[in-house]
Motif scaffolding. Sequence first.
Motif, PDB file in Angstrom:
ATOM      1  N   LEU A 156     -71.386  24.760  21.419  1.00  0.00           N
ATOM      2  CA  LEU A 156     -70.229  24.734  22.314  1.00  0.00           C
ATOM      3  C   LEU A 156     -70.657  23.952  23.546  1.00  0.00           C
ATOM      4  O   LEU A 156     -71.581  24.352  24.251  1.00  0.00           O
ATOM      5  CB  LEU A 156     -69.803  26.150  22.698  1.00  0.00           C
ATOM      6  CG  LEU A 156     -68.716  26.272  23.777  1.00  0.00           C
ATOM      7  CD1 LEU A 156     -67.409  25.643  23.304  1.00  0.00           C
ATOM      8  CD2 LEU A 156     -68.495  27.726  24.164  1.00  0.00           C
TER       9      LEU A 156
ATOM     10  N   LEU B  52     -69.982  22.395  27.186  1.00  0.00           N
ATOM     11  CA  LEU B  52     -69.165  22.571  28.383  1.00  0.00           C
ATOM     12  C   LEU B  52     -69.717  21.728  29.520  1.00  0.00           C
ATOM     13  O   LEU B  52     -70.933  21.556  29.650  1.00  0.00           O
ATOM     14  CB  LEU B  52     -69.138  24.042  28.818  1.00  0.00           C
ATOM     15  CG  LEU B  52     -68.586  25.075  27.836  1.00  0.00           C
ATOM     16  CD1 LEU B  52     -68.648  26.465  28.452  1.00  0.00           C
ATOM     17  CD2 LEU B  52     -67.160  24.741  27.426  1.00  0.00           C
TER      18      LEU B  52
ATOM     19  N   LYS C 269     -64.217  21.682  28.091  1.00  0.00           N
ATOM     20  CA  LYS C 269     -64.882  21.745  26.795  1.00  0.00           C
ATOM     21  C   LYS C 269     -64.902  20.342  26.206  1.00  0.00           C
ATOM     22  O   LYS C 269     -63.860  19.692  26.092  1.00  0.00           O
ATOM     23  CB  LYS C 269     -64.148  22.700  25.854  1.00  0.00           C
ATOM     24  CG  LYS C 269     -64.751  22.745  24.456  1.00  0.00           C
ATOM     25  CD  LYS C 269     -63.921  23.623  23.535  1.00  0.00           C
ATOM     26  CE  LYS C 269     -64.480  23.577  22.112  1.00  0.00           C
ATOM     27  NZ  LYS C 269     -63.645  24.364  21.165  1.00  0.00           N
TER      28      LYS C 269
ATOM     29  N   ASN D 271     -65.134  28.783  32.350  1.00  0.00           N
ATOM     30  CA  ASN D 271     -64.434  28.415  31.122  1.00  0.00           C
ATOM     31  C   ASN D 271     -63.669  29.601  30.556  1.00  0.00           C
ATOM     32  O   ASN D 271     -62.532  29.461  30.090  1.00  0.00           O
ATOM     33  CB  ASN D 271     -65.440  27.885  30.102  1.00  0.00           C
ATOM     34  CG  ASN D 271     -64.782  27.430  28.815  1.00  0.00           C
ATOM     35  OD1 ASN D 271     -64.753  28.167  27.832  1.00  0.00           O
ATOM     36  ND2 ASN D 271     -64.257  26.219  28.809  1.00  0.00           N
TER      37      ASN D 271
ATOM     38  N   TYR E 218     -59.658  29.848  29.992  1.00  0.00           N
ATOM     39  CA  TYR E 218     -59.115  30.158  28.669  1.00  0.00           C
ATOM     40  C   TYR E 218     -58.283  31.436  28.707  1.00  0.00           C
ATOM     41  O   TYR E 218     -57.213  31.520  28.085  1.00  0.00           O
ATOM     42  CB  TYR E 218     -60.272  30.300  27.675  1.00  0.00           C
ATOM     43  CG  TYR E 218     -59.830  30.505  26.250  1.00  0.00           C
ATOM     44  CD1 TYR E 218     -59.231  29.478  25.531  1.00  0.00           C
ATOM     45  CD2 TYR E 218     -60.020  31.735  25.618  1.00  0.00           C
ATOM     46  CE1 TYR E 218     -58.822  29.666  24.215  1.00  0.00           C
ATOM     47  CE2 TYR E 218     -59.617  31.929  24.310  1.00  0.00           C
ATOM     48  CZ  TYR E 218     -59.025  30.900  23.613  1.00  0.00           C
ATOM     49  OH  TYR E 218     -58.618  31.094  22.319  1.00  0.00           O
TER      50      TYR E 218
END
Length: 330
Positions: free
Chosen positions: A55, A57, A62, A180, A184
């Motif tokens: 993942l 970032l 993202k 993040n 989200y």
Amino acid sequence: MSSSLTESLIPEGKLLVHIAENGHSFELDCDETTLVEAVMQSIELAAGIHFNDQLVLCADMKLEPQRPLSAYKLPSSDREVFIFNKPRLQTNSPPPPPEQVDIVEVSEPRPPASSSDPHPLDDASDPALKALPSYERQFRYHCQRGHVIYNRTLAKFDHCERLLREQKVQERALEVARGNLDQYYRMIHQNCSEFMKRYKQQHRFHSDLLANFEKDMHKLRSTKLHPTLQTATRKCLLDFVKEDNLRKSAENCNGSHRQFENKVVQFNQMFADVKRRVEDLFTSRAPFPIRNLELTIKEHQRYLNEQKSIMQSLRFALLVYTFFPPIHLK
């Protein structure tokens, strides 16, 4: 594209990439046309994190594999990229392996012996002169032993500073992850609110239809056709539809309506649990004593400086003794 452990400032044409789970850092040679997936492939080779488990970032963004770095205004000297290992983000996932600290142990010198290091004054008749070689051997021994201890301390101190830098990286990674997550969560909270608003409108409309079904059927049955339009099988408006099929459809709709109600109840329960966990995460942030650790390391720097000063004094004294030995009296 090449990678190396980063030091401090990032030169132009370099992308600074951090591994969140252990704080390791890499400088990648790339430009704005480099795809994010190329960065991920390099990290897979360098850090061993599978491509599909990464993942990526940067700040509150993202990074998508198929897009170039220019889409995120990268590379940039003031922007860091963090790689998170997705399996490590699971609730019951095991922690990453302990950090390996390899310290080369340097063996200390052996205590001096007159047999292996003879001196002209070993056979002197004067006891004071005869003791001088022993003092010299002991002095050299302590000087050599101090040098070994100092180098060992210096190596351990360097490891402490490296581990501190890596913990600072992990601290920044936590902040990026929180940012993040907050973004989200705001998005799904908005989507959930909009869904519930629309659902309540539709639910009220459908509930009214189902509740008034028998009343509507009665209206159709009681509304007679004009005599000129009546036939043997059509006397009222209800005769224009198949009543059994209509009732069966209403029954099916009523069942689907109740099932969807239950699904929405479950959804609300799940979202309430997610909301509670997110709020707990943001309100119960465990202190990360990086600042205290940094101060402790800085405080111990003075001990290292003291050791260095002692070693310099010992070397100087040994140098003076070597070039200006005591006068040998006969």
